[in-house]
Enzyme design. Structure first.
Site, mmCIF file in Angstrom:
data_model
loop_
_atom_site.group_PDB
_atom_site.id
_atom_site.type_symbol
_atom_site.label_atom_id
_atom_site.label_comp_id
_atom_site.label_asym_id
_atom_site.label_seq_id
_atom_site.Cartn_x
_atom_site.Cartn_y
_atom_site.Cartn_z
ATOM 1 N N LYS A 1 67.371 119.309 31.303
ATOM 2 C CA LYS A 1 67.676 117.923 31.684
ATOM 3 C C LYS A 1 67.874 117.863 33.194
ATOM 4 C CE LYS A 1 69.216 116.140 27.399
ATOM 5 N NZ LYS A 1 68.076 115.371 26.885
ATOM 6 N N HIS B 1 61.598 120.923 18.805
ATOM 7 C CA HIS B 1 60.389 120.532 19.530
ATOM 8 C C HIS B 1 59.615 121.714 20.129
ATOM 9 C CE1 HIS B 1 62.461 116.887 18.871
ATOM 10 N NE2 HIS B 1 63.132 116.823 20.000
ATOM 11 N N ASP C 1 69.217 121.520 20.928
ATOM 12 C CA ASP C 1 68.719 120.147 20.997
ATOM 13 C C ASP C 1 67.186 120.090 21.104
ATOM 14 O OD1 ASP C 1 69.145 117.301 21.258
ATOM 15 O OD2 ASP C 1 68.672 117.492 23.387
ATOM 16 N N LYS D 1 59.896 113.949 34.462
ATOM 17 C CA LYS D 1 59.660 114.086 33.028
ATOM 18 C C LYS D 1 58.262 114.621 32.843
ATOM 19 C CE LYS D 1 59.605 111.379 28.726
ATOM 20 N NZ LYS D 1 60.653 112.020 27.949
ATOM 21 N N ASP E 1 60.737 115.463 13.062
ATOM 22 C CA ASP E 1 60.740 115.988 14.430
ATOM 23 C C ASP E 1 59.784 115.066 15.177
ATOM 24 O OD1 ASP E 1 60.043 117.180 16.827
ATOM 25 O OD2 ASP E 1 60.338 119.198 16.063
ATOM 26 N N HIS E 2 60.327 114.185 16.001
ATOM 27 C CA HIS E 2 59.460 113.121 16.536
ATOM 28 C C HIS E 2 58.343 113.681 17.422
ATOM 29 C CE1 HIS E 2 61.988 113.359 20.150
ATOM 30 N NE2 HIS E 2 61.076 112.651 20.789
ATOM 31 N N LYS F 1 53.822 112.640 18.075
ATOM 32 C CA LYS F 1 53.148 112.287 19.333
ATOM 33 C C LYS F 1 51.651 112.587 19.216
ATOM 34 C CE LYS F 1 57.176 113.339 22.261
ATOM 35 N NZ LYS F 1 57.561 112.150 23.021
ATOM 36 N N GLU G 1 62.868 117.115 31.490
ATOM 37 C CA GLU G 1 63.331 115.723 31.443
ATOM 38 C C GLU G 1 64.015 115.379 32.742
ATOM 39 O OE1 GLU G 1 64.734 114.139 27.517
ATOM 40 O OE2 GLU G 1 65.536 116.164 27.469
ATOM 41 N N LYS H 1 67.123 114.452 12.952
ATOM 42 C CA LYS H 1 67.627 115.688 13.511
ATOM 43 C C LYS H 1 69.055 115.495 14.008
ATOM 44 C CE LYS H 1 67.097 116.691 17.665
ATOM 45 N NZ LYS H 1 67.315 116.442 19.091
HETATM 46 C C1 BG6 Z 1 65.499 114.454 21.429
HETATM 47 C C2 BG6 Z 1 66.654 115.110 22.112
HETATM 48 O O1 BG6 Z 1 65.191 115.109 20.234
HETATM 49 O O2 BG6 Z 1 64.357 114.504 22.282
HETATM 50 C C3 BG6 Z 1 66.948 114.450 23.442
HETATM 51 O O3 BG6 Z 1 67.804 115.020 21.281
HETATM 52 C C4 BG6 Z 1 65.705 114.390 24.289
HETATM 53 O O4 BG6 Z 1 67.989 115.119 24.131
HETATM 54 C C5 BG6 Z 1 64.530 113.824 23.503
HETATM 55 O O5 BG6 Z 1 65.965 113.589 25.421
HETATM 56 C C6 BG6 Z 1 63.236 113.955 24.288
HETATM 57 O O6 BG6 Z 1 62.242 113.256 23.633
HETATM 58 P P1 BG6 Z 1 60.987 112.661 24.421
HETATM 59 O O7 BG6 Z 1 60.143 112.056 23.365
HETATM 60 O O8 BG6 Z 1 61.549 111.660 25.401
HETATM 61 O O9 BG6 Z 1 60.353 113.814 25.107
#
Ligand code: BG6
Length: 491
Positions: free
Chosen positions: A332, A242, A237, A337, A179-180, A184, A218, A150
């Site tokens: 942010k 997400h 972002d 978190k 998209d990580h 999860k 976050e 991404k």
């Molecule tokens: C990323 C964003 O895709 O996801 C970051 O670019 C963000 O800004 C991150 O911090 C959050 O990922 P996770 O897995 O820590 O929730």
């Protein structure tokens, strides 16, 4: 999976490779899930030898891998790591010609190849074009797949242009847009909760659900990523990928089967049913904020209008969800978190219990706790013992660490890398989905950048976002909720 495989990582001297990709591959290797004959070739413009590259990655594995670091495992793994320096410019054809030659020498024969583009996004199209021109995407001697990191575009026009350029070289089935969040465990569990249980789905609609909240908060700020983040902001972002993915999983219809086409089609259908927010309605359905001190951070413009917090109210125009608001928020430098989805149910139609009037009954709430304390909580009513009929809200809780052990949850990249190697695209974004998501956000971004843009609110670092965000949801007679963590707090 074929027995001989090469993973080529572009952008191999960067953070993602060191912190995420190589530790995930190391973990997979320790679990014996990777092909026996595997090599990993890093490419970047920095001049490094194989030995330098290995030393750098060793530090990353030591710090970020879950599998215990042992010399034996590392020696076996690192012998498969190679580095090939490319030219400064990704359009320089010599890089690809040399790489093709060098891979042929390492591989000696037929091989499957996964190209992973862990580079800045402006290089994606040129790298794929370069691979194509060098004949490296041709599948006659094994499959060729490309994982694209991404962000996928920065608006509809750029996402469309990128899709078109990729499709000049690759077939859609060769493209894995990552998209990580989809990697999860808890995110994958949304569909399992909904469709492998009988108790939720009959209630999962406008008749029983009052509204849905999706929060991805976050604690960290932009840190050393200001150069990328400033001018991008949280909407691009976090929401385009997400948060809208989470919404799709919560709201989609059940696919008939577990294959990639069926589930990705349902996700696209639900995005298509989201009511677009016209530019003149943006103020009504969105709000944005910036944390105090953001403009003083290194790499951030002193007059930056970039939002580090946003909240949206979306409606889905279909039978299941008509008139049910979906509130999405992310920011942010927030208090902690925490990523969670809360399904708030309606109040019972009639209460015969003599609960004191001043104590309003809390409605049932299902909280899908995505991270960090992964699990599910169901807020429900109970009778307080030794009273006639006093009611109190209590939580039924499921925690992954209690049921599956503290280390049960793997890194998202493990699953995604393995799926890409196995040719399963279910957890990757289809090209049209990326475009539809941008088409929903483009008017919001345009309104936020117009001369009569609505207010950019300020919030204190370590808070739960701007006060205006509380007013934003209070206008609908609702409040932001917290449903996860051992102690349920409101806000
Ligand atoms: C990323 C964003 O895709 O996801 C970051 O670019 C963000 O800004 C991150 O911090 C959050 O990922 P996770 O897995 O820590 O929730």
């Amino acid at each position: 999976m074929a027995d001989t495989t090469t993973i080529v990582i572009f952008g191999a001297s960067g953070d993602l490779t060191q912190r995420k990709l190589i530790p995930a591959l190391f973990n997979l290797r320790c679990k014996q899930r990777l092909p026996t004959n595997l090599q990993i070739v890093g490419v970047a413009s920095t001049a490094l030898t194989d030995a330098d590259f290995r030393a750098r990655l060793r530090a990353g594995v030591d710090q970020f891998a879950v599998a215990p670091f042992t010399e034996n495992e590392w020696n076996d793994f690192s012998a498969r790591l190679f580095y090939r320096a490319g030219a400064r410019s990704v359009t320089d054809f010599k890089t690809y010609a040399r790489l093709a030659q060098s891979l042929a020498e390492l591989e000696r024969g037929e091989v499957d190849r996964l190209y992973y583009l862990a580079t800045p996004p402006q290089f994606f199209a040129d790298i794929v074009a370069g691979l194509g021109r060098a004949g490296m995407t041709n599948e006659s001697a094994g499959w060729r797949r490309v994982v694209i990191e991404k962000p996928f575009g920065s608006d509809l026009a750029s996402a469309r242009a990128l899709n078109q350029k990729l499709h000049q070289t690759l077939d859609e089935k060769q493209i894995y847009r990552i998209d990580h969040y989809l990697g999860k465990e808890t995110v994958q569990n949304i569909l399992v909760s909904r469709f492998a249980n009988m108790v939720y789905e009959p209630l999962w609609n406008r008749n029983y659900i009052d509204h849905v909240q999706i929060t991805v908060a976050e604690e960290v700020g932009v840190g050393h990523r200001a150069g990328y983040y400033d001018g991008v902001g949280v909407l691009r972002d976090m929401f385009q990928n997400h948060l809208l993915q989470l919404l799709s999983l919560v709201a989609m219809e059940p696919p008939a089967s577990f294959d990639a086409d069926a589930s990705r089609e349902q996700k696209v259908q639900v995005l298509k049913a989201i009511r677009p927010i016209a530019m003149d309605q943006v103020e009504h359905h969105t709000m944005r904020g910036q944390y105090r001190g953001y403009r003083e951070e290194a790499g951030v413009a002193r007059d930056s209008q970039t939002e580090t917090y946003a909240a949206l109210r979306l409606f889905i125009d279909n039978w299941r969800w008509q008139d049910v608001p979906f509130y999405l928020r992310s920011g942010k430098r927030m208090a902690e978190k925490s990523s969670e989805v809360i399904i708030q149910f309606k109040q019972p139609p009639h209460l015969m219990f003599p609960n004191p009037r001043e104590r309003e009954l809390e409605p049932n709430r299902l909280a899908l706790c995505l991270q960090p304390d992964e699990g599910i909580h169901l807020r429900t009513q109970a009778k307080v013992p030794d009273t006639v009929a006093d009611l109190r809200s209590v939580d039924l809780e499921f925690h992954y660490r209690d049921s599956f052990g503290a280390d049960a949850i793997p890194e998202a990249y493990e699953r995604l890398l393995l799926d890409a190697l196995n040719g399963d695209a279910s957890l990757f974004t289809r090209g049209d989905r990326a475009e539809i998501a941008w088409s929903l956000l483009d008017p919001i971004i345009a309104a936020w950048h117009s001369p009569d843009a609505p207010l950019l609110a300020t919030y204190e670092p370590g808070s739960w976002g701007p006060l205006d965000a509380d007013e934003f949801i209070a206008r609908d007679g609702r409040m932001w909720l917290r449903g996860c963590g051992r102690h349920v707090k409101e806000k």
